[in-house]
Design a protein around this motif. Structure first.
Motif, PDB file in Angstrom:
ATOM      1  N   VAL A  42       0.819  -1.215   0.000  1.00 44.62           N
ATOM      2  CA  VAL A  42       0.000   0.000   0.000  1.00 44.62           C
ATOM      3  C   VAL A  42       0.853   1.265   0.000  1.00 44.62           C
ATOM      4  O   VAL A  42       0.333   2.363  -0.181  1.00 44.62           O
ATOM      5  N   ALA A  43       2.175   1.115   0.221  1.00 41.11           N
ATOM      6  CA  ALA A  43       3.051   2.286   0.295  1.00 41.11           C
ATOM      7  C   ALA A  43       3.695   2.629  -1.042  1.00 41.11           C
ATOM      8  O   ALA A  43       4.278   3.708  -1.174  1.00 41.11           O
ATOM      9  N   ILE A  44       3.610   1.745  -2.039  1.00 38.51           N
ATOM     10  CA  ILE A  44       4.366   1.974  -3.282  1.00 38.51           C
ATOM     11  C   ILE A  44       3.898   3.232  -4.013  1.00 38.51           C
ATOM     12  O   ILE A  44       4.701   3.939  -4.620  1.00 38.51           O
ATOM     13  N   LYS A  45       2.621   3.542  -3.925  1.00 35.69           N
ATOM     14  CA  LYS A  45       2.128   4.765  -4.581  1.00 35.69           C
ATOM     15  C   LYS A  45       2.706   5.995  -3.896  1.00 35.69           C
ATOM     16  O   LYS A  45       3.131   6.957  -4.545  1.00 35.69           O
ATOM     17  N   THR A  46       2.739   5.988  -2.549  1.00 39.54           N
ATOM     18  CA  THR A  46       3.287   7.121  -1.790  1.00 39.54           C
ATOM     19  C   THR A  46       4.768   7.292  -2.093  1.00 39.54           C
ATOM     20  O   THR A  46       5.251   8.417  -2.281  1.00 39.54           O
ATOM     21  N   ILE A  47       5.526   6.182  -2.147  1.00 38.21           N
ATOM     22  CA  ILE A  47       6.964   6.246  -2.419  1.00 38.21           C
ATOM     23  C   ILE A  47       7.233   6.790  -3.824  1.00 38.21           C
ATOM     24  O   ILE A  47       8.241   7.456  -4.067  1.00 38.21           O
ATOM     25  N   SER A  48       6.294   6.536  -4.759  1.00 39.96           N
ATOM     26  CA  SER A  48       6.480   7.024  -6.133  1.00 39.96           C
ATOM     27  C   SER A  48       6.131   8.506  -6.282  1.00 39.96           C
ATOM     28  O   SER A  48       6.457   9.130  -7.284  1.00 39.96           O
ATOM     29  N   GLY A  54       7.233  11.684  -1.118  1.00 42.90           N
ATOM     30  CA  GLY A  54       7.823  10.370  -1.373  1.00 42.90           C
ATOM     31  C   GLY A  54       9.245  10.511  -1.862  1.00 42.90           C
ATOM     32  O   GLY A  54       9.916  11.504  -1.585  1.00 42.90           O
ATOM     33  N   LEU A  55       9.695   9.536  -2.647  1.00 44.32           N
ATOM     34  CA  LEU A  55      11.055   9.568  -3.194  1.00 44.32           C
ATOM     35  C   LEU A  55      11.063   9.859  -4.691  1.00 44.32           C
ATOM     36  O   LEU A  55      12.123   9.912  -5.305  1.00 44.32           O
ATOM     37  N   GLY A  56       9.874   9.988  -5.287  1.00 46.43           N
ATOM     38  CA  GLY A  56       9.810  10.170  -6.734  1.00 46.43           C
ATOM     39  C   GLY A  56      10.284   8.947  -7.485  1.00 46.43           C
ATOM     40  O   GLY A  56      10.846   9.045  -8.579  1.00 46.43           O
ATOM     41  N   ALA A  57      10.042   7.758  -6.909  1.00 47.72           N
ATOM     42  CA  ALA A  57      10.508   6.501  -7.515  1.00 47.72           C
ATOM     43  C   ALA A  57       9.738   6.210  -8.798  1.00 47.72           C
ATOM     44  O   ALA A  57       8.513   6.367  -8.852  1.00 47.72           O
ATOM     45  N   THR A  58      10.439   5.791  -9.841  1.00 49.17           N
ATOM     46  CA  THR A  58       9.788   5.376 -11.079  1.00 49.17           C
ATOM     47  C   THR A  58       9.177   3.990 -10.881  1.00 49.17           C
ATOM     48  O   THR A  58       9.436   3.322  -9.870  1.00 49.17           O
ATOM     49  N   GLN A  59       8.404   3.550 -11.868  1.00 51.36           N
ATOM     50  CA  GLN A  59       7.804   2.221 -11.759  1.00 51.36           C
ATOM     51  C   GLN A  59       8.890   1.143 -11.715  1.00 51.36           C
ATOM     52  O   GLN A  59       8.774   0.163 -10.973  1.00 51.36           O
ATOM     53  N   GLY A  60       9.956   1.329 -12.479  1.00 54.19           N
ATOM     54  CA  GLY A  60      11.075   0.387 -12.440  1.00 54.19           C
ATOM     55  C   GLY A  60      11.742   0.366 -11.073  1.00 54.19           C
ATOM     56  O   GLY A  60      12.100  -0.692 -10.561  1.00 54.19           O
TER      57      GLY A  60
END
Length: 530
Positions: A42-48, A54-60
């Motif tokens: 549930v956190a991957i959207k926030t991290i992106s 967040g961290l501005g993480a890309t999908q990769g």
């Protein structure tokens, strides 16, 4: 009832008296290892989301943040188990928990996606020492007649962690920053280490196996290259790109080398001869396919509920409850269905239901009533429960009893690898389909931000937010492109599940072959004694 030829050493009375308390400590250790992945979902959207949220993480980046943990965990599972047998299971449990806790603290303070990926790998290293040692200690402190009950409770802890992980993650993200989903592990690790030092006895295998360092290196390198190539192809929206294709081919070549090496080794990590048993191969493949679907679906479902539908992380966690609830309800009862209809019919039916629910994602739009998604999740969980339980039983019964430890470790490894490939393959299909759909809508943006904006729906929405009212058409385009990409990805997942149906229907037995194994007069007395 025959008497076993080899008597099991008596468990010391002091250990026997506190065996249930020891089981509680083992479950606490297992809980954080499993909980971590389900919390992260549930956190991957926030991290992106771009900094500072967040961290501005890309999908990769997100795929690697999940897979760096999974690949290290799966690659070192056998070696960690052998080290526990040789050096002491309690000692390895303590080391594993300490490494996991340190990795969690570092991951919580990550300043970039690269740091998060690295520290997640450290967490995977710790988890690899925890998982096999918990089961080995359990088998050591319980008498043979209580072991099935203890293992059932131990396995129930996994289901509990899957259920409460997304909700815990949602609560933390509603009140704290994204790093709290990792930092929450630290106090639990400290408590678990303290209780373990106090309660858990040390144990070793008097005849531990030799460690296969070359095999471990080949398997980890091969899987990393394969997954890297798949993720790279998704990022570029071109799986025929020379860099992506060369990496995928190299990964497959190294994995072929791993198989050839293991066949010739006198102390292999994985005994390749197990896979000559078609029933064993079909059952373990079905488990891998279930986790392929589960991890892949969870990955894109989070973006659907949060980015397209606008639900909070906590609401997303609650929306995923039916998936876990169905597994908790039906997994313990799946054996009753198998007794009536046979393994082949039950597993085929479970995979068909899973394929149907994956295909049903194509009906989801931005305004579809949310109860439809809830029903889909519940039916997916039902299908999974009717695959995982019977397949696990078949795996354990397909090999001699003395190979039970290896069979258990292999099924765990294939689950993890199946999940990693699910995220890599389905995540990359999602990424490629999304970029293809949104690319022509990004032509109004400056050339230097165009590529980044097409990486994922969160990247596009981040750019649109900076444009203010002028970004509204971009938001609509992002939602439309994501829904199309999700539909394409779901159909790919359904196709994989249907391949599983064919494998299961061809090779799994109609009935559990337990009765014939104990009838012969010359049967192994240890194998016959229940």
């Amino acid at each position: 009832m025959t008497t076993p030829a080899v008597t099991t050493p008596r468990i010391p009375e002091a250990v026997h008296r506190r065996r249930w308390a020891i089981l509680g400590v083992l479950m606490l250790s297992l809980l954080i290892v499993v909980l971590d992945n389900s919390i992260l979902n549930v956190a991957i959207k926030t991290i992106s989301t771009p900094e500072p949220t967040g961290l501005g993480a890309t999908q990769g980046d997100l795929e690697w943040a999940i897979n760096s943990y999974t690949l290290v965990f799966a690659g070192l599972l056998f070696t960690a188990g052998l080290l526990g047998d040789r050096l002491g299971r309690k000692r390895m449990l303590l080391v594993g928990l300490a490494v996991f806790g340190i990795g969690s603290a570092l991951a919580a303070e990550s300043g970039s996606p690269v740091q998060l990926i690295l520290f997640r790998a450290v967490m995977g290293l710790g988890a690899a020492f925890v998982m096999p040692a918990t089961l080995a200690v359990l088998m050591n402190v319980f008498e043979r007649d209580e072991q099935p009950k203890a293992i059932g409770i131990w396995a129930g802890g996994v289901g509990l962690a899957i259920a409460i992980g997304p909700i815990t993650g949602g609560v933390l993200l509603d009140h704290f920053w994204w790093g709290s989903v990792f930092l929450v592990n630290v106090p639990i690790v400290i408590v678990a280490i303290g209780l373990m030092i106090w309660l858990v006895p040390e144990s070793r295998d008097p005849k531990p196996g030799r460690i296969d360092l070359v095999g471990v290196a080949l398997s980890v390198v091969g899987l990393v290259l394969l997954v890297y190539g798949i993720i790279k192809g998704g990022q570029l929206a071109d799986f025929t790109d020379p860099a992506a294709l060369a990496t995928i081919v190299a990964g497959i070549a190294v994995l072929v080398g791993f198989v050839l090496y293991e066949k010739r080794s006198d102390h292999p990590s994985i005994d390749i001869s197990y896979f000559k048993n078609r029933v064993f191969s079909a059952a373990i493949s079905s488990l891998a396919l279930v986790f392929f679907a589960l991890m892949g679906v969870t990955f894109f479902a989070v973006f659907y509920t949060q980015s397209v539908r606008g639900y909070s992380p906590l609401q997303t966690g609650l929306l995923m409850l039916p998936l876990a609830a169905a597994q908790l309800i039906f997994a313990p009862r799946a054996r009753l269905v198998v007794d009536r209809f046979g393994v082949r019919a039950v597993c085929s039916g479970g995979l068909l239901l899973l394929a149907a629910m994956l295909a049903a994602f194509t009906i989801l739009e931005a305004d579809t009533p949310i109860w439809i998604l809830e029903v889909m999740f519940f039916l997916m969980g039902t299908g999974m429960a009717h695959i995982m339980t019977p397949a696990s039983v078949v795996i354990m019964q397909a090999l001699p009893r003395e190979k039970a430890g290896s069979a258990s470790a292999l099924s765990n490894t294939f689950r993890q690898v199946g999940g990693a490939l699910g995220i890599a393959v389905l995540g990359s299909v999602l990424s490629a389909a999304y970029r293809s759909g949104v690319e022509d809508k990004l032509t109004l943006l400056p050339a230097d931000v165009r590529h980044t904006a097409g990486e994922s729906i969160e990247a596009t929405l981040g750019v649109a937010a900076k444009l203010g009212p002028r970004g509204e058409p971009l938001v609509t385009a992002a939602h439309d492109s994501f829904l199309h990409a999700m539909h394409v990805t779901a159909l790919c997942g359904a196709g994989v599940a249907l391949i599983g149906v064919v494998v299961v229907a061809l090779f799994l037995p109609g009935r559990t072959p337990q009765e014939p194994q104990v009838r012969p007069k010359d049967a192994d007395p240890v194998g016959a004694g229940h």
